[in-house]
Scaffold this motif. Sequence first.
Motif, PDB file in Angstrom:
ATOM      1  N   ILE A   1       5.441  95.936  88.672  1.00 17.56           N
ATOM      2  CA  ILE A   1       6.174  94.667  88.684  1.00 17.56           C
ATOM      3  C   ILE A   1       7.679  94.846  88.719  1.00 17.56           C
ATOM      4  O   ILE A   1       8.411  93.865  88.804  1.00 17.56           O
ATOM      5  CB  ILE A   1       5.793  93.796  87.465  1.00 17.56           C
ATOM      6  N   SER A   2       8.169  96.087  88.637  1.00 22.02           N
ATOM      7  CA  SER A   2       9.611  96.293  88.579  1.00 22.02           C
ATOM      8  C   SER A   2       9.977  97.662  89.137  1.00 22.02           C
ATOM      9  O   SER A   2       9.286  98.648  88.899  1.00 22.02           O
ATOM     10  CB  SER A   2      10.108  96.179  87.126  1.00 22.02           C
TER      11      SER A   2
ATOM     12  N   ARG B   1      12.112  91.767  80.746  1.00 25.91           N
ATOM     13  CA  ARG B   1      11.121  91.118  81.617  1.00 25.91           C
ATOM     14  C   ARG B   1       9.841  91.934  81.702  1.00 25.91           C
ATOM     15  O   ARG B   1       8.748  91.390  81.815  1.00 25.91           O
ATOM     16  CB  ARG B   1      11.715  90.896  83.015  1.00 25.91           C
ATOM     17  N   VAL B   2       9.979  93.271  81.638  1.00 23.14           N
ATOM     18  CA  VAL B   2       8.809  94.147  81.660  1.00 23.14           C
ATOM     19  C   VAL B   2       8.082  94.088  80.327  1.00 23.14           C
ATOM     20  O   VAL B   2       6.852  93.999  80.257  1.00 23.14           O
ATOM     21  CB  VAL B   2       9.233  95.595  81.978  1.00 23.14           C
TER      22      VAL B   2
ATOM     23  N   ALA C   1       6.307  90.727  79.918  1.00 27.75           N
ATOM     24  CA  ALA C   1       5.091  90.663  80.728  1.00 27.75           C
ATOM     25  C   ALA C   1       3.966  91.417  80.046  1.00 27.75           C
ATOM     26  O   ALA C   1       2.810  90.975  80.040  1.00 27.75           O
ATOM     27  CB  ALA C   1       5.363  91.244  82.117  1.00 27.75           C
ATOM     28  N   ARG C   2       4.273  92.572  79.444  1.00 30.08           N
ATOM     29  CA  ARG C   2       3.270  93.365  78.722  1.00 30.08           C
ATOM     30  C   ARG C   2       2.747  92.583  77.527  1.00 30.08           C
ATOM     31  O   ARG C   2       1.539  92.538  77.268  1.00 30.08           O
ATOM     32  CB  ARG C   2       3.898  94.682  78.267  1.00 30.08           C
TER      33      ARG C   2
ATOM     34  N   ALA D   1       2.725  89.375  77.188  1.00 27.78           N
ATOM     35  CA  ALA D   1       1.942  88.233  77.662  1.00 27.78           C
ATOM     36  C   ALA D   1       0.521  88.655  77.967  1.00 27.78           C
ATOM     37  O   ALA D   1      -0.440  87.924  77.687  1.00 27.78           O
ATOM     38  CB  ALA D   1       2.599  87.633  78.901  1.00 27.78           C
TER      39      ALA D   1
END
Length: 307
Positions: free
Chosen positions: A87-88, A199-200, A203-204, A206
Amino acid sequence: MTGPASPSGTRSLIIERLLGDSGDAGQVIGAGRSMAERALPLVMKRLAEEIGAPVRVDLQAVEVSRVAEARSRSGESFAMTIVASSISSDAMTLVMDAPAVSVMVCALFGGDLDQPVAAIERDFSHVEIDVATLVFQQFADILNGTGRRSLDLKLPVPRAMAGLEARRRVLRDGPAVCIVFALSTPTDSGTVAITIPQRVLLARNAVEADAEDTSRWQAHFSEEVMRSAITLQATMPLTRLTLGQLAGLRVGDVLELGDMAQTQAQLAARDRTLFVCEFGKLGQNYTVRIKQPYDDAQDFMDGLLPG
């Protein structure tokens, strides 16, 4: 509806939205610390047993930071690599300062760890860069995790960069969490700073929250299913007849139960046989006592035997 009080505030908000989400500082630090504490004993074991470097590893700090500040604590000489994920393109930035490189080179190549190590004040050699890459690989592999908790990093890590290349490398800015590990011997100590964009990390988290919600709903659903009511049916075998005998049956005929009929009753629910039972009577009520679970294979084998 309220908004930033100044044009600079508006600009900061827009940049923050473009570069990456940020979370509550306490939650971000808590998530980073949990990740670091889980990784710490594994990193120590990996360095000591698999690589053979008898160095001490400590968690020095976990703090809210910026991706652009990943090199800020490492001085002029350092090694760095940037690891992408699904994702990044910059899911993890690892920076190892010169003292840490000296400590690891000394430990790996049999130096006297009780004697001070000479500081590196020049560009790193190819061997020193390879050592830094090896250390980065261990940290990234362990911090990546597995399953739902994984950062989904694209491993192995790229070869470390150093010198002018590392200092000039442009880092995409954004809110991050910085985890600092100390690598030390009795006489020297250096740091490995690992910067992960929020943001990483968010996301983890979440994904972990979704997994917890799914597990909770599965448990709730299972509980509700177990409470649902079904109708049980008990049947008792009578006897074996030929088709001719069956066609000859008339109203009023009486069929005799077999000797084992009462002990071979079957308990079923929704057309699925569950247990082999025994009919009985308790007072004025008829009863069914469960003898054993129903075995499809055994019933098939019994059906092959002549009656």
